[in-house]
Motif scaffolding. Structure first.
Motif, mmCIF file in Angstrom:
data_model
loop_
_atom_site.group_PDB
_atom_site.id
_atom_site.type_symbol
_atom_site.label_atom_id
_atom_site.label_comp_id
_atom_site.label_asym_id
_atom_site.label_seq_id
_atom_site.Cartn_x
_atom_site.Cartn_y
_atom_site.Cartn_z
ATOM 1 N N TYR A 30 -1.721 15.812 4.138
ATOM 2 C CA TYR A 30 -3.147 15.724 4.842
ATOM 3 C C TYR A 30 -2.435 15.985 6.231
ATOM 4 O O TYR A 30 -3.055 15.330 7.212
ATOM 5 C CB TYR A 30 -3.823 14.716 4.739
ATOM 6 C CG TYR A 30 -4.989 14.513 5.281
ATOM 7 C CD1 TYR A 30 -6.220 15.133 4.372
ATOM 8 C CD2 TYR A 30 -5.481 13.830 6.331
ATOM 9 C CE1 TYR A 30 -7.471 15.216 4.589
ATOM 10 C CE2 TYR A 30 -6.942 13.988 6.679
ATOM 11 C CZ TYR A 30 -7.810 14.741 5.974
ATOM 12 O OH TYR A 30 -9.182 14.719 6.387
ATOM 13 N N CYS A 39 1.354 5.410 -0.277
ATOM 14 C CA CYS A 39 0.292 6.789 -0.104
ATOM 15 C C CYS A 39 0.149 7.507 -1.424
ATOM 16 O O CYS A 39 0.869 7.463 -2.353
ATOM 17 C CB CYS A 39 1.267 7.612 0.923
ATOM 18 S SG CYS A 39 0.472 9.506 0.965
ATOM 19 N N GLU A 40 -1.105 7.664 -1.563
ATOM 20 C CA GLU A 40 -1.630 8.353 -2.767
ATOM 21 C C GLU A 40 -0.856 9.659 -3.447
ATOM 22 O O GLU A 40 -0.979 9.869 -4.650
ATOM 23 C CB GLU A 40 -3.054 8.468 -2.969
ATOM 24 C CG GLU A 40 -3.504 9.661 -1.990
ATOM 25 C CD GLU A 40 -5.231 9.984 -2.242
ATOM 26 O OE1 GLU A 40 -5.767 9.390 -2.981
ATOM 27 O OE2 GLU A 40 -5.551 10.313 -1.005
ATOM 28 N N ASN A 41 -0.294 10.499 -2.339
ATOM 29 C CA ASN A 41 0.506 11.463 -2.807
ATOM 30 C C ASN A 41 1.916 11.336 -2.775
ATOM 31 O O ASN A 41 2.568 12.151 -2.685
ATOM 32 C CB ASN A 41 -0.176 12.624 -1.733
ATOM 33 C CG ASN A 41 -1.745 13.010 -1.908
ATOM 34 O OD1 ASN A 41 -2.022 13.191 -3.163
ATOM 35 N ND2 ASN A 41 -2.169 13.085 -0.774
ATOM 36 N N GLU A 81 -1.313 -1.242 -4.152
ATOM 37 C CA GLU A 81 -2.579 -0.673 -4.046
ATOM 38 C C GLU A 81 -2.491 0.947 -3.210
ATOM 39 O O GLU A 81 -1.509 1.083 -2.651
ATOM 40 C CB GLU A 81 -3.522 -1.259 -2.648
ATOM 41 C CG GLU A 81 -3.707 -2.734 -2.962
ATOM 42 C CD GLU A 81 -4.487 -2.999 -4.239
ATOM 43 O OE1 GLU A 81 -5.439 -2.271 -4.576
ATOM 44 O OE2 GLU A 81 -4.332 -4.222 -4.900
ATOM 45 N N GLN A 82 -3.367 1.452 -3.839
ATOM 46 C CA GLN A 82 -3.155 2.928 -3.180
ATOM 47 C C GLN A 82 -3.888 3.134 -2.060
ATOM 48 O O GLN A 82 -4.986 2.891 -1.555
ATOM 49 C CB GLN A 82 -4.160 3.933 -4.171
ATOM 50 C CG GLN A 82 -3.792 5.413 -4.140
ATOM 51 C CD GLN A 82 -4.239 6.017 -5.383
ATOM 52 O OE1 GLN A 82 -5.753 5.792 -5.868
ATOM 53 N NE2 GLN A 82 -3.505 7.079 -6.173
ATOM 54 N N LEU A 83 -3.121 3.778 -1.123
ATOM 55 C CA LEU A 83 -3.512 4.319 0.599
ATOM 56 C C LEU A 83 -4.051 5.611 0.442
ATOM 57 O O LEU A 83 -3.091 6.379 0.167
ATOM 58 C CB LEU A 83 -2.226 4.029 1.137
ATOM 59 C CG LEU A 83 -2.752 4.160 2.819
ATOM 60 C CD1 LEU A 83 -3.991 3.079 3.315
ATOM 61 C CD2 LEU A 83 -1.456 4.075 3.590
ATOM 62 N N ARG A 84 -5.329 5.759 0.584
ATOM 63 C CA ARG A 84 -5.938 7.079 0.546
ATOM 64 C C ARG A 84 -5.321 7.853 1.461
ATOM 65 O O ARG A 84 -5.049 7.524 2.853
ATOM 66 C CB ARG A 84 -7.579 6.874 0.772
ATOM 67 C CG ARG A 84 -8.181 6.209 -0.191
ATOM 68 C CD ARG A 84 -8.257 6.809 -1.336
ATOM 69 N NE ARG A 84 -8.990 8.129 -1.253
ATOM 70 C CZ ARG A 84 -9.362 9.044 -2.199
ATOM 71 N NH1 ARG A 84 -8.665 8.716 -3.314
ATOM 72 N NH2 ARG A 84 -9.753 10.229 -2.274
ATOM 73 N N CYS A 85 -5.324 9.203 1.220
ATOM 74 C CA CYS A 85 -4.473 10.285 2.389
ATOM 75 C C CYS A 85 -5.436 10.540 3.578
ATOM 76 O O CYS A 85 -6.686 10.346 3.358
ATOM 77 C CB CYS A 85 -4.153 11.616 1.416
ATOM 78 S SG CYS A 85 -3.017 12.707 2.255
ATOM 79 N N TYR A 134 0.816 -1.110 0.076
ATOM 80 C CA TYR A 134 0.050 0.131 -0.112
ATOM 81 C C TYR A 134 0.902 1.008 0.078
ATOM 82 O O TYR A 134 1.786 1.470 0.976
ATOM 83 C CB TYR A 134 -0.800 -0.108 1.268
ATOM 84 C CG TYR A 134 -1.889 -0.998 1.254
ATOM 85 C CD1 TYR A 134 -3.178 -0.721 0.763
ATOM 86 C CD2 TYR A 134 -1.746 -2.323 1.607
ATOM 87 C CE1 TYR A 134 -4.123 -1.678 0.704
ATOM 88 C CE2 TYR A 134 -2.694 -3.180 1.908
ATOM 89 C CZ TYR A 134 -3.885 -2.979 1.177
ATOM 90 O OH TYR A 134 -4.913 -3.847 1.137
ATOM 91 N N ARG A 167 -6.114 6.699 7.132
ATOM 92 C CA ARG A 167 -7.016 5.571 7.264
ATOM 93 C C ARG A 167 -6.370 4.299 6.768
ATOM 94 O O ARG A 167 -6.212 4.063 5.618
ATOM 95 C CB ARG A 167 -8.287 5.846 6.552
ATOM 96 C CG ARG A 167 -9.101 6.948 7.390
ATOM 97 C CD ARG A 167 -9.909 6.469 8.567
ATOM 98 N NE ARG A 167 -10.530 7.401 9.367
ATOM 99 C CZ ARG A 167 -10.527 7.541 10.693
ATOM 100 N NH1 ARG A 167 -9.622 6.591 11.392
ATOM 101 N NH2 ARG A 167 -11.095 8.397 11.153
#
Length: 127
Positions: free
Chosen positions: A68, A9-11, A32-36, A7, A39
């Motif tokens: 974030y 971080c998406e940014n 996989e992309q981990l949402r900022c 996973y 979470r």
């Protein structure tokens, strides 16, 4: 089911890992992309482990460098609690790795990927 799920971080690190070259070098790994925001996707992580994933690796923003505010710090805290909870109920034979690397630290990401490969190899049981 992949044997390793990363996973990112998406940014940040996701963009350094989600490349055709990386996927070709590690075809049985999932990125996989981990949402900022810090979470952690608890349910997919737990389900994947119950289905046979050996290693989960999380690439979070470096501390103090999160888009974030403190999302990377919150995610690291959640993952620490997750590891403690699994250890308390005797979950073994799986690994949870956490890295705090930005996407521009490619040599350090490469070292982390090598560590993940070594971890995967050590957890594979001979047939």
């Amino acid at each position: 089911m992949s044997r390793v799920t990363i996973y990112g971080c998406e940014n940040s690190a996701f963009w350094a890992l989600d490349t055709p070259a990386f996927r070709q070098a590690h075809p049985d790994w999932s990125v996989e992309q981990l949402r900022c925001g810090g979470r952690v996707p608890w349910l997919p992580v737990t389900e994947a482990w119950s289905e046979g994933d050996l290693v989960k690796a999380f690439f979070l923003c470096p501390s103090g460098n999160c888009r974030y505010l403190h999302g990377g710090d919150r995610a690291a805290d959640e993952l620490e609690r997750l590891a403690e909870n699994w250890a308390s109920v005797g979950v073994t034979g799986r690994s949870l790795l956490v890295y705090r690397l930005g996407s521009c630290l490619l040599s350090e990401i490469a070292r982390a990927v090598e560590e993940i490969k070594n971890m995967e190899a050590s957890l594979v049981r001979p047939s």
